[in-house]
Structure formats: C-alpha cells, structure tokens
Design an enzyme around this catalytic site. Structure first.
Site, PDB file in Angstrom:
ATOM      1  N   LYS A  94       5.875  -0.483   9.631  1.00 21.59           N
ATOM      2  CA  LYS A  94       5.774   0.472   8.512  1.00 21.59           C
ATOM      3  C   LYS A  94       6.786   1.598   8.688  1.00 21.59           C
ATOM      4  CE  LYS A  94       0.985  -0.729   7.707  1.00 21.59           C
ATOM      5  NZ  LYS A  94      -0.436  -0.514   7.991  1.00 21.59           N
ATOM      6  N   GLN A 102      -4.271   3.958  10.719  1.00 23.56           N
ATOM      7  CA  GLN A 102      -4.304   2.515  11.001  1.00 23.56           C
ATOM      8  C   GLN A 102      -5.701   2.104  11.486  1.00 23.56           C
ATOM      9  OE1 GLN A 102      -1.527   0.422  10.513  1.00 23.56           O
ATOM     10  NE2 GLN A 102      -2.999  -1.206  10.837  1.00 23.56           N
ATOM     11  N   ASP A 143      -3.387   4.219   1.081  1.00 24.65           N
ATOM     12  CA  ASP A 143      -4.046   2.911   1.204  1.00 24.65           C
ATOM     13  C   ASP A 143      -4.969   2.642   0.008  1.00 24.65           C
ATOM     14  OD1 ASP A 143      -3.239   1.441   3.413  1.00 24.65           O
ATOM     15  OD2 ASP A 143      -4.445   2.629   4.807  1.00 24.65           O
TER      16      ASP A 143
END
Ligand code: NAD
Length: 315
Positions: A53, A97, A120
């Site tokens: 990422k 994460q 997200d």
C-alpha cells in the site's frame, strides 16, 4: 472460451486516473492527499500488505505515513494515535491494518476513525450511507468488484446477481452496491440450501466465500459473468504457496467472462484504497465529507418523529 477480466490492467487505468486527480489538486494549490497506515504487531501477511500500500501511494503521489506499534501496545495507545490522526489536517485517510492483536477490540478501533478519514469504508456512518444510497466511502474490494463488472456491462439493471458470502467487508457491501444499480440480488452463505441451483439462475456470480474452487462448472449458466473474490493460500506438491480462488476456473469456460486468481479482484483492492484516499481528501477540503453527515438533533423541528418522545411542539 470465457473472456478473462484483467484486474491488473483495470487497476493500472484507475491508478492513472487517481494520479491525474492528485496532480490536479497539487497544481491547484491544494494539499497533497495523505494516508496514515497503522500496523500493530508483525503479522507477516499484514507487513506485506502494508508495504504494498505504501509503495502504491508513492506511485500516484499520495503522501503516506506509516505508524508501527509493537504487538503488546494497549488499546488506549492505539485509540490515542487515531485521535491524533483524526485531528491532523495533513492526513486525509487512516487505515488500521487488520487483524489486530486479540487484546484489542477491532470494532471499537475502526469506529474511532473519523468517518471522513475511513478510507476502508468500515465505519457505521459509511456503512449506513452505502445502504441508504447516500454516498460515503465505499469499501475497497466491493468498489473494485463493481469497477471490474463495469468493464463488461454498461448497465446492471434487472440482472440476476448471486453473491456468495455475506461478510460485512465484502458480501454485504457488494449486495448494497448491486441494489443501487437496480440488479436483483440474492445473498447466499454457508447455510444456504441448494447453492448450485441458485447460482445456475444467475447472470452474475460474485464468489466471496474463501472456499477454494467452490463454484463448479455445472453451477454456471452459459454466458454468465463470474467475479472471483476468494483468495486461499495453498501449498503445492513442490512446497510452494499458490493463491486459489473460489471458482474452478477451468470448468467455467462457458461463462461470458471471469476474473482470474491472482490478477483479478486483488489488484483492484489497493487501487480503490488510493482512489478512496483522494476522494476523502477532496471531500474534506470541500466540506462535504461524512463528518458533516450526522443529524444535528437541535436543528430538527420535531425530534419526536425519530425518538418517539412527545415534544411540546407536537403535543
Ligand atoms: P469471511 O470469512 O468473513 O466470510 C465468508 C462468507 O462466505 C461467510 O458469509 C460464509 O457464510 C460464506 N461461506 C463460506 N464458505 C461457504 C461455502 N462453502 N458455501 C457458501 N458460503 C460460504 O470472508 P471475507 O472476509 O468476506 O472474505 C471472503 C474471501 O474473499 C476470502 O477468501 C478472502 O481472502 C477474500 N478477499 C479477497 C480480497 C481481495 O482483495 N481480493 C479482499 C477481501 C477478501
């Protein structure tokens, strides 16, 4: 032979669009979009994902800041970091994460991220906006699935779509997105009866079960389109690891189109994260972000319609 939907090519195109948006923002004197990535502990798969990422952020011109915390960090320490990032004007997206260590309440942590910075799309405000068709940030994998389908169809109206899997991060948001596009959606799961029969009627099958090679050739009607979200790591005979999808790929060649694993949905997920970060930055700078989306109870003329209370005005 079914057409292969090339997720890598679609992702490259999306990255180019995202980079062009970042360049245009910077040229207009606006701040460069910034993404904070939090990694608690040292789960090897998470390390790989976070590394990818951060690399991709640099490619499209997004500033990324990595925050690594030891596995024994307390929940309070993590929440304090998120609170700081929520207030930081240089950070437009926050990604924590998962999985988090088991002593940390993942739901609580994800809800602590400001909805405007929740790239997200997991915060209940964004989930609510998605399910009411009122914008918000869309979870990355479901957004990627829709973008892949858009390479096959101009219009999803009236299509029969079967979603296999009902998780909050994949199956349910995909179902919501399909409904917004006027498809007829059947959401199935591990307890669904007669799954092959249900799939055989589908124009589109989205397989997101994490069950390797679940979808067999005889489950698929000729001309259907199949998006394989599933990823399972399996050992080969020579001891190597390979990624296996939820679809028995070589059995579904009578389909109109199918995504491969790897090289299908996977590359879209990171590209959609980058696109979401730019969207979040733009909305924060425009003042149209999810943070301004909550109901201001004091402004409502008659709150009894929401609360059931009898107010003086309505008595
Ligand atoms: P999950 O475990 O949270 O949910 C799986 C869902 O599938 C559940 O609703 C379960 O009832 C259903 N299911 C499981 N086995 C089934 C079966 N045999 N028949 C019918 N339904 C079944 O998983 P998730 O987080 O939604 O992820 C699903 C898959 O997608 C996993 O393989 C995951 O690795 C993959 N995934 C891929 C990406 C990507 O970027 N490509 C992103 C997220 C998830």
């Amino acid at each position: 032979m079914a057409d292969i939907i090339d997720g890598r090519a679609v992702a490259r195109k999306l990255d180019a669009e995202t980079k062009a948006q970042v360049d245009a923002m910077v040229a207009a004197g606006l701040p460069r979009p910034g993404l904070a990535v939090i990694l608690v502990g040292n789960d090897p798969a998470s390390e790989v994902y976070v590394g990818r990422k951060i690399k991709k952020c640099a490619e499209v011109g997004i500033t990324s800041v990595e925050h690594r915390m030891p596995a024994d960090s307390s929940q309070a320490e993590l929440l304090a970091l998120i609170a700081t990032l929520n207030e930081d004007p240089a950070i437009h997206g926050i990604l924590c994460q998962v999985p988090l260590p088991t002593h940390i309440d993942t739901g609580l942590v994800l809800r602590a991220i400001a909805p405007s910075k929740d790239v997200d799309g997991f915060h209940p405000v964004n989930v609510g906006r998605l399910s009411t068709g009122t914008g918000g940030i869309i979870p990355c994998t479901p957004l990627g699935v829709m973008k892949l389908l858009d390479t096959v169809y101009d219009d999803l109206t009236g299509l029969d779509v079967v979603v296999i899997g009902k998780s909050n991060i994949v199956g349910k948001p995909i179902a919501m997105l399909m409904l917004e596009r006027e498809a007829t959606v059947t959401v199935t799961h591990i307890e669904t009866k007669d799954l092959p029969d249900i799939c055989r009627k589908a124009d589109v099958i989205i397989a997101a079960a994490g069950a390797p090679r679940l979808v067999k050739g005889y489950w698929v009607k000729p001309g259907a389109v199949i998006i394989d979200v599933g990823i399972t790591r399996m050992k080969t005979e020579d001891g190597k690891t390979k990624l296996v999808g939820d679809v028995a790929f070589e059995e579904v060649q009578h389909a109109r189109a199918v995504t491969p694993v790897p090289g299908g949905v996977g590359p879209m997920t990171i590209s959609c994260l980058l696109a979401n970060t730019v969207q979040a930055a733009r909305e924060q700078l425009e003042g149209t972000s999810s943070d301004g989306f909550s109901i201001d109870w004091d402004e409502l003329p008659d709150r009894s319609m929401f609360t059931g209370e009898t107010s003086e005005a309505s008595a």
